[in-house]
Design a protein around this motif. Sequence first.
Motif, short mmCIF file in Angstrom:
data_model
loop_
_atom_site.label_atom_id
_atom_site.label_comp_id
_atom_site.label_asym_id
_atom_site.label_seq_id
_atom_site.Cartn_x
_atom_site.Cartn_y
_atom_site.Cartn_z
N LYS A 191 0.80 -1.23 0.00
CA LYS A 191 0.00 0.00 0.00
C LYS A 191 0.83 1.28 0.00
N PRO A 192 1.91 1.37 0.79
CA PRO A 192 2.71 2.61 0.73
C PRO A 192 3.32 2.86 -0.65
N LEU A 193 3.66 1.79 -1.35
CA LEU A 193 4.23 1.95 -2.68
C LEU A 193 3.20 2.53 -3.64
N VAL A 194 1.97 1.99 -3.58
CA VAL A 194 0.89 2.51 -4.44
C VAL A 194 0.53 3.94 -4.04
N SER A 195 0.47 4.18 -2.74
CA SER A 195 0.13 5.52 -2.24
C SER A 195 1.16 6.55 -2.70
N GLY A 196 2.44 6.17 -2.66
CA GLY A 196 3.49 7.09 -3.09
C GLY A 196 3.34 7.49 -4.54
N ILE A 197 2.97 6.53 -5.39
CA ILE A 197 2.76 6.83 -6.82
C ILE A 197 1.58 7.76 -7.01
N LEU A 198 0.47 7.48 -6.27
CA LEU A 198 -0.73 8.32 -6.39
C LEU A 198 -0.45 9.74 -5.90
N MET A 199 0.28 9.86 -4.79
CA MET A 199 0.59 11.20 -4.27
C MET A 199 1.42 11.99 -5.27
N LYS A 200 2.40 11.34 -5.86
CA LYS A 200 3.31 12.04 -6.76
C LYS A 200 2.63 12.46 -8.05
N TYR A 201 1.87 11.54 -8.67
CA TYR A 201 1.34 11.80 -10.00
C TYR A 201 -0.11 12.28 -10.01
N VAL A 202 -0.79 12.23 -8.87
CA VAL A 202 -2.18 12.68 -8.82
C VAL A 202 -2.34 13.86 -7.86
N LEU A 203 -1.98 13.64 -6.59
CA LEU A 203 -2.21 14.66 -5.57
C LEU A 203 -1.25 15.84 -5.69
N PHE A 204 0.05 15.56 -5.86
CA PHE A 204 1.05 16.62 -5.84
C PHE A 204 1.24 17.30 -7.20
N ALA A 205 0.78 16.66 -8.26
CA ALA A 205 1.06 17.19 -9.59
C ALA A 205 0.49 18.59 -9.79
N LYS A 206 -0.75 18.81 -9.33
CA LYS A 206 -1.37 20.13 -9.51
C LYS A 206 -0.64 21.19 -8.69
#
Length: 555
Positions: A228-243
């Motif tokens: 889960k942390p690996l998936v969460s890290g990808i989502l944070m980087k490319y979804v949450l933090f991108a904007k």
Amino acid sequence: MNSMGYSEDTLFRRAPGYTRIFILLIAFAVTCSHSGKVLMPATQTISTPSHQMLLSTLTERLVRSDHNVTLLINDLKGTKGYANGSYSQFISYNVTSCDSNQTDTLMKLMHEMAFEPVSIVNRMQIASTVLFTQFASCQDLWNDDNVLLTLKQSKFDLVIDFPFSACGVLIAHYLQVPFVVVVPTMRLPTFHEGLYGMPYPSSYVPFDLFGLDTDEMSFFRRMVNFIKPLVSGILMKYVLFAKYHKIQVDFDIEPDKTIAELYADASLILTHVNEGTDYPRPRTPHYIPIGGLLARPAEPLPQDLEDFVQGSGDDGVIIFSLGSAITGVRRRDLLEVFARVFSKLPQRVLWRHQGEPPTDIGENTKLTDWLPQNDVLGHPKTRLLIYHGGSSGVIEAIYHGVPMVIIPLFGDQSAHAASIQKKGMGLILDKNNISEETLMEVIQTVINNPRPTLRIFTFSFKERVQHYSRIHHDAPMTPLQRAIHWMEHVMKFGADHLRPRSAHMSSIELYNVDVTVFLILLCLIGLYIDYVILKRLCNCCCKGKAAKISKSKGE
């Protein structure tokens, strides 16, 4: 040395006694009156009253300690939730990207889903709405040049950040001011703990804030907890933090860094947990537990509530509340289930409920729109709290030593419920399995029946929660005093001596993945060399034997 050649120390010793006392008092006053300018960005258009109560409790104490606290708010939400005295002044900006209808729609959706199964689609719908409104509000701030100029000119000493949006982190770095993160829930990695350098071994630290995992997990759960942390890290980087990264680049806010690296500069992480809601695990110096900000000694109840509670006799009182966001049970069938079960209990029930009342309400049940929950929990006749599992109410119950029945509805409530049940302070009732039988059984079990929790010893739920209550009270400072002390500490001395190096290391460096790979390759190379040497030796031996055999045959 002064112009006459005397040192300040010599002049002080030669001064009259009353003069020395006066100088000492002045020096002491100057030392103790280190007041700072604190900025708290309250840019979130969606937040629960309980979160605002936590933040306003901190800011009110800062104001009382002679610090100047500025709220940064948007005109959509304003200063709602922050009473007079909890801030010195506010700076407001206009929100144009979203409106109050989106907030109202989300709150309505949360009420509708409170006692319904929450599918992945529902979760994504809520998450996308929250993320959109949070980012839209943040973007409107950065479009207001006048507000940005005011912030720059104000020369703040500290920023208090809420971790639901990267906006506060960007503001702190834009102003080049230290920032403190206030996490209103459990100390779990879901809220960027890895970004701050907090270790979270997946073998015993639950990652998912929305699940029932504890620090004891099966092989399968540990595997899921590792992924889960690996998936969460990808989502944070490319979804949450991108904007937010676009804002970072547009305003030249250390553009050579990622948003994750900006988070790593946090001076403190103040997290609303205590020993009852958290699990033992590694801590970094800049992590400060402040669970129990709203818990306090009970004050006298209003007369009508006091008369109702006193009339319960030896059986006592049960509190039923679903927190500040969910104000009542909207499903009619469940509303009647609760009412019928409560009417059969020997205890009296204080039920916080807004909306249409049940038809089968018993004489032992009192409905109320508002409840001084902390004060009722501290009453000697309170026997049980039936609750949704929000952090503030859970810690208030632990503070006053009241066992719980937790009905998690969504969010972090499942994690709190799992901790309470694991430690023997209460039981979980699945919201999808509520009937008259299951509700009556769980209430009777927690109130009346002892439960074996430690080896051969037997402890009741009441005894277990009182045990953690004594632990909570056995501290040199209250949670609020601790929070204020460390914020003032950072304003005085900075946080270089608190922030771990791990916050600025990649996962590969932090967990020695590169070292492990290098050592494995080294071992493989060594094994290969051994293999080649052995193979050649074998070939030499085989050739020697073959030569001897052929020679003997020739003779």
